[in-house]
Motif scaffolding. Sequence first.
Motif, short mmCIF file in Angstrom:
data_model
loop_
_atom_site.label_atom_id
_atom_site.label_comp_id
_atom_site.label_asym_id
_atom_site.label_seq_id
_atom_site.Cartn_x
_atom_site.Cartn_y
_atom_site.Cartn_z
N ASP B 150 0.85 -1.19 0.00
CA ASP B 150 0.00 0.00 0.00
C ASP B 150 0.88 1.25 0.00
O ASP B 150 2.12 1.16 0.06
CB ASP B 150 -0.95 0.00 1.19
N GLU B 151 0.23 2.39 -0.09
CA GLU B 151 0.98 3.63 -0.25
C GLU B 151 1.90 3.90 0.94
O GLU B 151 3.02 4.36 0.78
CB GLU B 151 -0.02 4.78 -0.40
N ASP B 152 1.41 3.56 2.12
CA ASP B 152 2.19 3.81 3.32
C ASP B 152 3.48 3.00 3.32
O ASP B 152 4.55 3.50 3.66
CB ASP B 152 1.34 3.47 4.54
N ARG B 153 3.38 1.73 2.89
CA ARG B 153 4.60 0.90 2.86
C ARG B 153 5.57 1.40 1.80
O ARG B 153 6.79 1.37 2.00
CB ARG B 153 4.22 -0.55 2.55
N ILE B 154 5.03 1.85 0.67
CA ILE B 154 5.92 2.36 -0.37
C ILE B 154 6.62 3.63 0.10
O ILE B 154 7.81 3.84 -0.18
CB ILE B 154 5.13 2.60 -1.67
N ARG B 155 5.90 4.44 0.83
CA ARG B 155 6.54 5.65 1.34
C ARG B 155 7.68 5.30 2.29
O ARG B 155 8.78 5.84 2.20
CB ARG B 155 5.50 6.52 2.08
N ARG B 156 7.45 4.34 3.17
CA ARG B 156 8.52 3.97 4.09
C ARG B 156 9.65 3.26 3.36
O ARG B 156 10.82 3.36 3.75
CB ARG B 156 7.95 3.13 5.22
N LEU B 157 9.32 2.56 2.28
CA LEU B 157 10.37 1.95 1.46
C LEU B 157 11.23 3.04 0.80
O LEU B 157 12.46 2.91 0.69
CB LEU B 157 9.73 1.05 0.39
N ALA B 158 10.58 4.12 0.39
CA ALA B 158 11.34 5.23 -0.20
C ALA B 158 12.27 5.84 0.84
O ALA B 158 13.40 6.25 0.51
CB ALA B 158 10.38 6.29 -0.74
N ILE B 159 11.83 5.90 2.07
CA ILE B 159 12.72 6.43 3.12
C ILE B 159 13.88 5.48 3.34
O ILE B 159 15.03 5.91 3.53
CB ILE B 159 11.91 6.68 4.41
N CYS B 160 13.63 4.20 3.29
CA CYS B 160 14.72 3.22 3.35
C CYS B 160 15.72 3.46 2.24
O CYS B 160 16.94 3.47 2.46
CB CYS B 160 14.16 1.81 3.19
N ALA B 161 15.20 3.62 1.03
CA ALA B 161 16.09 3.86 -0.10
C ALA B 161 16.94 5.10 0.15
O ALA B 161 18.15 5.10 -0.13
CB ALA B 161 15.27 4.01 -1.38
N SER B 162 16.34 6.13 0.69
CA SER B 162 17.11 7.35 0.97
C SER B 162 18.19 7.08 2.01
O SER B 162 19.31 7.56 1.89
CB SER B 162 16.17 8.44 1.47
N HIS B 163 17.82 6.33 3.05
CA HIS B 163 18.81 6.00 4.08
C HIS B 163 20.00 5.27 3.46
O HIS B 163 21.16 5.65 3.65
CB HIS B 163 18.16 5.14 5.15
N LEU B 164 19.70 4.25 2.68
CA LEU B 164 20.77 3.45 2.09
C LEU B 164 21.56 4.27 1.08
O LEU B 164 22.79 4.15 0.99
CB LEU B 164 20.17 2.20 1.44
N LEU B 165 20.86 5.12 0.34
CA LEU B 165 21.56 6.00 -0.59
C LEU B 165 22.56 6.88 0.17
O LEU B 165 23.71 7.04 -0.25
CB LEU B 165 20.55 6.87 -1.34
N GLY B 166 22.11 7.43 1.28
CA GLY B 166 23.00 8.27 2.07
C GLY B 166 24.21 7.52 2.58
O GLY B 166 25.33 8.04 2.60
N ILE B 167 23.99 6.27 2.98
CA ILE B 167 25.13 5.46 3.43
C ILE B 167 26.14 5.30 2.30
O ILE B 167 27.35 5.47 2.49
CB ILE B 167 24.63 4.07 3.88
N ALA B 168 25.65 5.00 1.11
CA ALA B 168 26.56 4.79 -0.02
C ALA B 168 27.28 6.08 -0.38
O ALA B 168 28.49 6.08 -0.65
CB ALA B 168 25.79 4.26 -1.22
N VAL B 169 26.56 7.20 -0.37
CA VAL B 169 27.20 8.47 -0.69
C VAL B 169 28.30 8.77 0.32
O VAL B 169 29.42 9.13 -0.04
CB VAL B 169 26.16 9.61 -0.73
N ALA B 170 28.00 8.61 1.59
CA ALA B 170 29.00 8.90 2.61
C ALA B 170 30.18 7.94 2.51
O ALA B 170 31.33 8.33 2.70
CB ALA B 170 28.36 8.80 4.00
N ARG B 171 29.90 6.70 2.18
CA ARG B 171 30.94 5.67 2.20
C ARG B 171 31.80 5.67 0.95
O ARG B 171 33.02 5.56 1.04
CB ARG B 171 30.26 4.30 2.36
#
Lengths: 204, 204
Positions: B150-171
């Motif tokens: 549902d939309e709520d899970r996709i939104r939280r998945l997008a936040i996950c993606a952002s978190h992981l993206l940030g990890i990769a950028v920093a690393r």
Amino acid sequence: MTESGQNTRKRPTGRRTGDSGTRDAILDAARDLFADLGFDGASIRAIAAAAGVDPALIRHFFGDKETLFASTVADRTAIPQRLVDALTGDPAQLGRRVTDTYLKLWEDPETQPVLQALVRSATTSDRAAAMLREVLGARLLSQEILPGFDEDRIRRLAICASHLLGIAVARYIIKLPAISALPRDALMDEVAPTIQRYLTGQHQ
Amino acid sequence: MTESGQNTRKRPTGRRTGDSGTRDAILDAARDLFADLGFDGASIRAIAAAAGVDPALIRHFFGDKETLFASTVADRTAIPQRLVDALTGDPAQLGRRVTDTYLKLWEDPETQPVLQALVRSATTSDRAAAMLREVLGARLLSQEILPGFDEDRIRRLAICASHLLGIAVARYIIKLPAISALPRDALMDEVAPTIQRYLTGQHQ
DNA sequence: CGAGGATTTCCTCATTCGTGGAATTAAAGT
DNA sequence: ACTTTAATTCCACGAATGAGGAAATCCTCG
């Protein structure tokens, strides 16, 4: 139309009378262009044009492009300090305070271009990457800045920084719809508890 | 000395005998240079030099620079699929599986340059940003790809993606010591529980 | 073996860029 | 009033870039 002749009208050379805030105009234009195009993408000529000034003036005031970039991002040193401040205070509200401060820094028209310029340039220019590393590493994630933080807490703080960095990249640089469409409050409600958990250490 | 003369020996023009895997050599060189320097930073000439080939060959095979970039990042389409696959399976291990898959994608010498090229270019080139948006948005965060979300899970998945993206950028991009010095296991132990919480919805 | 297409090189063109020099005008110092 | 300093312009240089044209060489198919 009087006469004016050609449209390539030569502007008078020499110093202008009165106090022309030219230096600041250059800094403002540079800030905006670096934010939109990154260090390499924003040319000295384009910055000069945006400031309504001859390119050679930039050289006169700042010497070279790197110094110009450094000058535009420097002095906004309040940015790391505001984040450090958010780290002190009622531990129960830590996550909310840090997240709120961070998200507001990215919405404040004063600080947003600087952050955007830094992040956008850091992926391409080694110099900018070093600056961001310095800001994050030395002015935020060090034990001198954060007395009483042991290594473990600093490590988790660094992960927080990465999380928030990723949010900003997705929201303001890549403009991923799923993130950039969220109002700040909604983002806060999702992210703040996570930051809180990372920072207060109940992370397992 | 026969003649041969200058050291600037002209290489013979015309087709080479046998099957010279030149096209692939170009793609490999382009992948590496785009990863290190980004879209704007990697010049056609530099890529050609790295591939040991005349710049005009690139034009012959790929037409223009954007097409070359698209060709280097395309075809590694397995990347979003691997992440989608990680989303299915035992829900208790969801966070670990996704985080592990993601971090390994960034260490695999096959996929790492592509991810790095995409991220590094996305902050400067609109075209690359659009590609990343498409990969993340259409191939990962859509309800067609993830039926039953549902939309709520996709939104939280997008936040996950952002978190992981940030990890990769920093690393891998900014190379923030506090993050890039961590071994993958340690990073996993910190991040996976957070991803788990975001994805399973016990996020308050 | 001959014709057409694919691969490969070199050379060129128009732009753009960062940097620098030289000249001109206004302000500041003495 | 005269000299020095600061601000401002134009012009030019050398390097690098993406794109394209023309020719040479090789392969494939008739």
